[in-house]
Motif scaffolding. Sequence first.
Motif, PDB file in Angstrom:
ATOM      1  N   PHE A   1       0.115   2.557   2.193  1.00 51.33           N
ATOM      2  CA  PHE A   1       0.714   1.292   1.774  1.00 51.33           C
ATOM      3  C   PHE A   1       0.012   0.244   2.638  1.00 51.33           C
ATOM      4  O   PHE A   1       0.393  -0.022   3.767  1.00 51.33           O
ATOM      5  CB  PHE A   1       2.219   1.295   2.013  1.00 51.33           C
ATOM      6  N   THR A   2      -1.063  -0.308   2.091  1.00 48.52           N
ATOM      7  CA  THR A   2      -1.873  -1.280   2.826  1.00 48.52           C
ATOM      8  C   THR A   2      -1.408  -2.689   2.493  1.00 48.52           C
ATOM      9  O   THR A   2      -1.248  -3.036   1.323  1.00 48.52           O
ATOM     10  CB  THR A   2      -3.367  -1.127   2.463  1.00 48.52           C
TER      11      THR A   2
ATOM     12  N   ASP B   1      -3.541   5.773  -9.879  1.00 47.90           N
ATOM     13  CA  ASP B   1      -3.189   6.218  -8.528  1.00 47.90           C
ATOM     14  C   ASP B   1      -3.226   5.077  -7.527  1.00 47.90           C
ATOM     15  O   ASP B   1      -2.744   5.223  -6.403  1.00 47.90           O
ATOM     16  CB  ASP B   1      -4.162   7.310  -8.067  1.00 47.90           C
ATOM     17  N   ILE B   2      -3.832   3.953  -7.922  1.00 51.08           N
ATOM     18  CA  ILE B   2      -3.969   2.802  -7.029  1.00 51.08           C
ATOM     19  C   ILE B   2      -3.300   1.597  -7.682  1.00 51.08           C
ATOM     20  O   ILE B   2      -3.549   1.306  -8.854  1.00 51.08           O
ATOM     21  CB  ILE B   2      -5.452   2.490  -6.742  1.00 51.08           C
ATOM     22  N   LEU B   3      -2.453   0.904  -6.930  1.00 52.89           N
ATOM     23  CA  LEU B   3      -1.744  -0.268  -7.449  1.00 52.89           C
ATOM     24  C   LEU B   3      -1.975  -1.448  -6.511  1.00 52.89           C
ATOM     25  O   LEU B   3      -1.677  -1.369  -5.313  1.00 52.89           O
ATOM     26  CB  LEU B   3      -0.248   0.031  -7.563  1.00 52.89           C
ATOM     27  N   LEU B   4      -2.530  -2.542  -7.043  1.00 54.73           N
ATOM     28  CA  LEU B   4      -2.803  -3.758  -6.280  1.00 54.73           C
ATOM     29  C   LEU B   4      -1.812  -4.841  -6.698  1.00 54.73           C
ATOM     30  O   LEU B   4      -1.604  -5.076  -7.889  1.00 54.73           O
ATOM     31  CB  LEU B   4      -4.230  -4.250  -6.536  1.00 54.73           C
TER      32      LEU B   4
ATOM     33  N   ILE C   1      -0.927   1.922  -2.426  1.00 55.12           N
ATOM     34  CA  ILE C   1      -0.424   0.573  -2.701  1.00 55.12           C
ATOM     35  C   ILE C   1      -1.191  -0.415  -1.827  1.00 55.12           C
ATOM     36  O   ILE C   1      -1.359  -0.194  -0.623  1.00 55.12           O
ATOM     37  CB  ILE C   1       1.080   0.457  -2.380  1.00 55.12           C
ATOM     38  N   VAL C   2      -1.667  -1.499  -2.436  1.00 50.18           N
ATOM     39  CA  VAL C   2      -2.311  -2.578  -1.688  1.00 50.18           C
ATOM     40  C   VAL C   2      -1.629  -3.881  -2.089  1.00 50.18           C
ATOM     41  O   VAL C   2      -1.622  -4.233  -3.270  1.00 50.18           O
ATOM     42  CB  VAL C   2      -3.826  -2.685  -1.986  1.00 50.18           C
ATOM     43  N   ALA C   3      -1.050  -4.591  -1.122  1.00 49.43           N
ATOM     44  CA  ALA C   3      -0.325  -5.817  -1.432  1.00 49.43           C
ATOM     45  C   ALA C   3      -0.731  -6.935  -0.482  1.00 49.43           C
ATOM     46  O   ALA C   3      -0.944  -6.712   0.711  1.00 49.43           O
ATOM     47  CB  ALA C   3       1.186  -5.586  -1.339  1.00 49.43           C
ATOM     48  N   VAL C   4      -0.827  -8.136  -1.021  1.00 44.40           N
ATOM     49  CA  VAL C   4      -0.972  -9.343  -0.217  1.00 44.40           C
ATOM     50  C   VAL C   4       0.431  -9.887   0.023  1.00 44.40           C
ATOM     51  O   VAL C   4       1.188 -10.104  -0.936  1.00 44.40           O
ATOM     52  CB  VAL C   4      -1.828 -10.403  -0.938  1.00 44.40           C
TER      53      VAL C   4
END
Length: 284
Positions: free
Chosen positions: A54-55, A182-185, A215-218
């Motif tokens: 979870f980035t 598999d990857i969610l931005l 997971i990649v979130a700003v």
Amino acid sequence: MTVPATERPSSAGTSEGSSNSGSSDRLHAENATIGYDKRTISQNLSVSIPDESFTVIVGPNACGKSTLLRALSRLLQPSNGQIVLDGRDIHSYRAKEVARRIGLLPQSSIAPDGITVADLVARGRFPYQKLIQQWTEADEKAVAEAMEATGVNGLSGRLVDELSGGQRQRVWVAMALAQETDILLLDEPTTFLDITYQIELLELLTDLNLAGRTIVAVLHDLNHAARYASHLIAMRDGHIMAEGTPRTIVSADLVERVFDLKCLVVPDPAVGTPQVVPLGRERR
């Protein structure tokens, strides 16, 4: 209560302004120069997204957070260097191929007038649609599972524009999940949400991450980032200032260098993750 992401082991180490060129992670940037038209935001940027992390990307306004996310999603092509997805330059894939690997929730999502929740979530199956065979049992199953995971089953017949902000965000996440990537931005997914809905959404993303998604979130809220992220990327002026687990990189010195904010960093009384307490002016 969901276990904070920082309590889980991270596959990434800690670094200050590090380069991750040559990373084995599925999604990473290699010496990428990115920007808009003739305006460069980041130059020779190398950064890696740890698999199944979870980035969270943090930094002041206009530091390059959303620009990096757009580049990672293939919406923005580097003028130099490359974004690598599964061992290949992301721009070597067709758009539908990328959409089967990466789901994106942009900063501003606007639903068509009069569309129901079920119909909007079903649009997440677009990458799998063919000219001859438009809808399959696999599509039906993916939509049902996405709505179940986000808790919007009971809203399926409702119009999206009738929902609360928190409900709408869940529906948009469900649409992204229906892509079965598999990857969610996600670009600033908690903006404009009440605090209750912010925490609700971050808990949902944590659950999705625990189930195996990257997971990649700003995020704007540094305390939310420190509580929920397993991997934190701090940016300023288009550069990576530090990256690693929140417990190892969040400090008063880092916050001042990134945000120009004097503060104390203390343990969060609820979960023990770093909590930033701003130091205001002395008042008599």
